[in-house]
Every structure is written in C-alpha cells, then in structure tokens.
Design an enzyme around this catalytic site. Structure first.
Site, PDB file in Angstrom:
ATOM      1  CB  ALA A   1       9.036  -1.834  -0.454  1.00  0.00           C
TER       2      ALA A   1
ATOM      3  N   GLY B   1      10.218  -3.832   4.277  1.00  0.00           N
ATOM      4  CA  GLY B   1      11.523  -3.233   3.981  1.00  0.00           C
ATOM      5  C   GLY B   1      12.057  -2.396   5.130  1.00  0.00           C
TER       6      GLY B   1
ATOM      7  CD  GLU C   1      12.983  -7.072   3.822  1.00  0.00           C
ATOM      8  OE1 GLU C   1      12.318  -6.146   3.320  1.00  0.00           O
ATOM      9  OE2 GLU C   1      13.165  -8.151   3.236  1.00  0.00           O
TER      10      GLU C   1
ATOM     11  CD  GLU D   1       7.736  -8.251   3.589  1.00  0.00           C
ATOM     12  OE1 GLU D   1       7.444  -8.889   4.634  1.00  0.00           O
ATOM     13  OE2 GLU D   1       8.664  -7.432   3.549  1.00  0.00           O
TER      14      GLU D   1
HETATM   15  N1  CAA Z   1       3.756   1.928   1.077  1.00  0.00           N
HETATM   16  C1  CAA Z   1       3.092   3.009   0.665  1.00  0.00           C
HETATM   17  N2  CAA Z   1       2.310   3.754   1.471  1.00  0.00           N
HETATM   18  C2  CAA Z   1       2.192   3.350   2.740  1.00  0.00           C
HETATM   19  C3  CAA Z   1       2.855   2.214   3.238  1.00  0.00           C
HETATM   20  C4  CAA Z   1       3.684   1.495   2.348  1.00  0.00           C
HETATM   21  N3  CAA Z   1       4.404   0.423   2.746  1.00  0.00           N
HETATM   22  N4  CAA Z   1       2.534   2.071   4.553  1.00  0.00           N
HETATM   23  C5  CAA Z   1       1.692   3.074   4.860  1.00  0.00           C
HETATM   24  N5  CAA Z   1       1.489   3.859   3.764  1.00  0.00           N
HETATM   25  C6  CAA Z   1       0.653   5.043   3.661  1.00  0.00           C
HETATM   26  C7  CAA Z   1      -0.817   4.676   3.613  1.00  0.00           C
HETATM   27  O1  CAA Z   1      -1.203   4.325   2.294  1.00  0.00           O
HETATM   28  C8  CAA Z   1      -1.443   5.951   4.078  1.00  0.00           C
HETATM   29  O2  CAA Z   1      -1.423   6.880   3.011  1.00  0.00           O
HETATM   30  P1  CAA Z   1      -2.793   7.651   2.562  1.00  0.00           P
HETATM   31  O3  CAA Z   1      -3.129   8.463   3.768  1.00  0.00           O
HETATM   32  O4  CAA Z   1      -2.339   8.428   1.394  1.00  0.00           O
HETATM   33  O5  CAA Z   1      -3.775   6.584   2.280  1.00  0.00           O
HETATM   34  C9  CAA Z   1      -0.456   6.467   5.119  1.00  0.00           C
HETATM   35  O6  CAA Z   1       0.781   5.823   4.848  1.00  0.00           O
HETATM   36  C10 CAA Z   1      -0.853   6.120   6.547  1.00  0.00           C
HETATM   37  O7  CAA Z   1      -1.063   4.718   6.621  1.00  0.00           O
HETATM   38  P2  CAA Z   1      -2.398   4.053   7.226  1.00  0.00           P
HETATM   39  O8  CAA Z   1      -3.556   4.933   7.009  1.00  0.00           O
HETATM   40  O9  CAA Z   1      -2.473   2.665   6.706  1.00  0.00           O
HETATM   41  O10 CAA Z   1      -2.023   4.070   8.780  1.00  0.00           O
HETATM   42  P3  CAA Z   1      -2.565   3.072   9.889  1.00  0.00           P
HETATM   43  O11 CAA Z   1      -2.194   3.685  11.194  1.00  0.00           O
HETATM   44  O12 CAA Z   1      -3.980   2.725   9.677  1.00  0.00           O
HETATM   45  O13 CAA Z   1      -1.713   1.711   9.674  1.00  0.00           O
HETATM   46  C11 CAA Z   1       0.282   0.455   9.209  1.00  0.00           C
HETATM   47  C12 CAA Z   1      -0.302   1.740   9.837  1.00  0.00           C
HETATM   48  C13 CAA Z   1      -0.113  -0.745  10.042  1.00  0.00           C
HETATM   49  C14 CAA Z   1       1.785   0.590   9.242  1.00  0.00           C
HETATM   50  C15 CAA Z   1      -0.234   0.301   7.772  1.00  0.00           C
HETATM   51  O14 CAA Z   1      -0.013   1.516   7.080  1.00  0.00           O
HETATM   52  C16 CAA Z   1       0.401  -0.805   6.994  1.00  0.00           C
HETATM   53  O15 CAA Z   1       0.071  -1.984   7.196  1.00  0.00           O
HETATM   54  N6  CAA Z   1       1.306  -0.470   6.026  1.00  0.00           N
HETATM   55  C17 CAA Z   1       1.879  -1.391   5.116  1.00  0.00           C
HETATM   56  C18 CAA Z   1       2.931  -2.244   5.799  1.00  0.00           C
HETATM   57  C19 CAA Z   1       3.474  -3.280   4.829  1.00  0.00           C
HETATM   58  O16 CAA Z   1       2.763  -4.106   4.335  1.00  0.00           O
HETATM   59  N7  CAA Z   1       4.808  -3.228   4.586  1.00  0.00           N
HETATM   60  C20 CAA Z   1       5.464  -4.138   3.710  1.00  0.00           C
HETATM   61  C21 CAA Z   1       5.566  -3.563   2.332  1.00  0.00           C
HETATM   62  S1  CAA Z   1       6.183  -4.761   1.182  1.00  0.00           S
HETATM   63  C22 CAA Z   1       7.846  -4.780   1.392  1.00  0.00           C
HETATM   64  O17 CAA Z   1       8.409  -4.016   2.161  1.00  0.00           O
HETATM   65  C23 CAA Z   1       8.572  -5.805   0.574  1.00  0.00           C
HETATM   66  C24 CAA Z   1      10.032  -5.851   0.746  1.00  0.00           C
HETATM   67  O18 CAA Z   1      10.556  -6.673   1.471  1.00  0.00           O
HETATM   68  C25 CAA Z   1      10.903  -5.021  -0.031  1.00  0.00           C
END
Ligand code: CAA
Length: 260
Positions: free
Chosen positions: A67, A112, A115, A135
């Site tokens: 998400a 998400g 999921e 999460e």
């Molecule tokens: N939401 C919004 N933006 C996201 C995102 C997310 N879930 N995941 C990545 N991005 C964005 C980053 O903010 C970044 O944007 P900017 O360049 O504008 O800063 C861009 O995508 C690239 O990401 P990274 O620079 O972080 O890339 P990386 O290679 O260093 O890492 C990654 C990749 C491991 C996937 C890392 O991006 C990450 O950990 N992302 C979040 C994953 C996460 O926590 N997902 C769960 C979300 S909560 C959820 O989904 C709840 C639910 O059940 C509904």
C-alpha cells in the site's frame, strides 16, 4: 472509468493488467485501489470472451511494493479500518473472479503487493521475485487479508515467522513453500501465466467457475465446502458442456465447450 494507474492490454483473449506506478514501485494508492475495484467489479465481469487475467507490475524491480505508505500519515483507527475493509473487498473480487486470475510476480511483492498476489488464483514468480509482509516494520499489521491468506498458502508456523520478522521469501523458497506455483527466468512471468490460462481456456467455463467457488468455500467460515461441492457438482451435470464433454470422450474427439 479512465485508468491512470492500470495499463490494460488484451492478448489472445487474455487481459494483462499492469499496475503502473513504477517510480513508487507500483505501490497501491487509493486511486489504484479504486481502479482495481472498478475493473474487477464492473468492467471485467462484462467481458464475455475473456479467457483470464494476468496481474503484473510495471518495470523490472517490483510487482507491487505494498500500500502507498505516503498516504498513511493521515490515517486514524476509523480511517485505517475503512481502508482495510475497502482493500479486502477489492481482493475478494479478485479471489472470486470466475475465470483464472494469475499474478505474474516480477519483483518485490510486499505488504499489499504480497496480499494482492495471494488473492490471485495462482502465482508465477520470476527469479527476482521477493514476497513478504513487512508491515510490522511500520508499526502496523497487514490489512488486505495477509494474516489470513498467508496461513492458507504456507501454513501457520511459517506464516507467523514471516509476519513477525518481516523477512522476505525469494522465488525458490516461495515455490518450495507452495506460495509460488512456478519459478521462471526474469521476464518470462507473463508468458508462463499465459500458457496456464490458455490451458484452462480449453476446459468447460462453467466447471472452471464452480472450481473457483468450491475452493474458496473451503476458506469461508459460513459455508460447508463438502456440501457446496455436492450442490455444484449437481449443477455441472446439468450443463450442456457436461453432455459435450462426455460425448467427446466417448467419441474420442476434442470437446467443443460453449460455456452453457
Ligand atoms: N509506498 C510508497 N512509496 C513506496 C513504497 C510504498 N509501499 N515502496 C517504495 N516506494 C517508493 C520509495 O519511497 C521510493 O520513492 P522516492 O524515490 O520518491 O523516495 C521509490 O519507491 C523506490 O523505493 P526505494 O528507494 O525504497 O527502493 P529500494 O530499492 O531501496 O528498496 C524496497 C525497495 C525494499 C521495496 C523498499 O522500497 C521498501 O521497503 N518499500 C516499502 C515496503 C513496505 O513496507 N510495504 C508494505 C506497505 S504497508 C501495507 O501494504 C499494508 C497493507 O497490508 C495494506
């Protein structure tokens, strides 16, 4: 509806739906969830000649990284619950879709995104796929069905571990645990998914829809799956497709199913 974040292409009667927010690693913001709700709730059910749907992510890095965390800061308990309910409703539409829906997981499938992949009927993982529910790193829990479907796919103990540690599974481990149906070289995820859908498309469409209903009935606390199977088996024996399928077997020829 005009789609901003979904790219939808049709190839050989198969819809390839690409979540297209590559700069945000295809994170599911509110708009994307609305578009998925419209697509699976309104648009796709009206497409008669559809063989199946493949969901994938734009670019080489991510299927869907979760998400959209950038929309989270405005949430409180009520808005968070509303968001989770809405997300679960959308993913139920996918899980209950009467034709095969396959996730072609080309990279990160996190939160998400994992999921979403788990709500699909099958998952084809590219070698670079990574599955996880991170999460707890954010101080929340999965909200789009992750605590329930991860158990269904990999069992309680391993699900507990992934949910509590936020560890990611690589493609091979996802395959070994039953989360991924197949592992293929990067870039070949959609081709493999198309191959599976083409195979399903040769079978009787009513029977395929009943398979989806009966398998889902197993996980529905309100239904007795065995009783449901009895009822739906009865229903399939009353179809023209059953008569055609049985006749084709006896006459040693391929069946020509009409979906009736
Ligand atoms: N939401 C919004 N933006 C996201 C995102 C997310 N879930 N995941 C990545 N991005 C964005 C980053 O903010 C970044 O944007 P900017 O360049 O504008 O800063 C861009 O995508 C690239 O990401 P990274 O620079 O972080 O890339 P990386 O290679 O260093 O890492 C990654 C990749 C491991 C996937 C890392 O991006 C990450 O950990 N992302 C979040 C994953 C996460 O926590 N997902 C769960 C979300 S909560 C959820 O989904 C709840 C639910 O059940 C509904």
């Amino acid at each position: 509806m005009t789609y901003e974040n979904l790219n939808i292409q049709q190839e050989d009667g198969i819809l390839i739906l690409t979540i297209s927010r590559e700069k945000a690693l295809n994170a599911l913001n509110g708009r994307t969830m609305d578009e998925l709700a419209y697509f699976f709730g309104e648009a796709a059910p009206q497409m008669d000649d559809l063989k199946g749907i493949i969901i994938t992510g734009a670019g080489e890095k991510a299927f869907v990284a979760g998400a959209d965390i950038k929309e989270f800061l405005a949430l409180d308990a009520a808005a968070g619950a509303e968001m989770a309910q809405k997300g679960q409703d959308v993913f139920f539409l996918i899980e209950r879709f009467p034709k095969p829906v396959i996730a072609a997981v080309n990279g990160f499938a996190l939160g998400g995104g994992c999921e979403l992949a788990m709500a699909c009927h099958m998952r084809v993982a590219g070698e670079k796929a990574r599955f996880g529910q991170p999460e707890v790193n954010l101080g929340i829990i999965p909200g789009y069905g992750g605590t329930q479907r991860l158990i269904q796919h990999i069992g309680k103990g391993k699900a507990m571990e992934l949910l509590m540690t936020a560890d990611m599974l690589n493609a091979e481990d996802a395959h070994r645990l039953g989360l991924a149906n197949h592992v293929v070289p990067a870039g070949e995820e959609v081709a493999k998914a198309k191959e599976i859908i083409a195979k399903v498309a040769q079978k009787a469409p009513v029977a395929i829809a009943k398979i989806v209903e009966c398998v889902n009935a197993y996980y529905d606390g309100l239904k007795d799956g065995f009783a449901y199977e009895v009822k739906e088996f009865g229903a399939t024996t009353g179809t023209e497709d059953f008569k055609e399928g049985a006749a084709a077997f006896i006459e040693r020829r391929p069946a020509n199913f009409q979906g009736k």
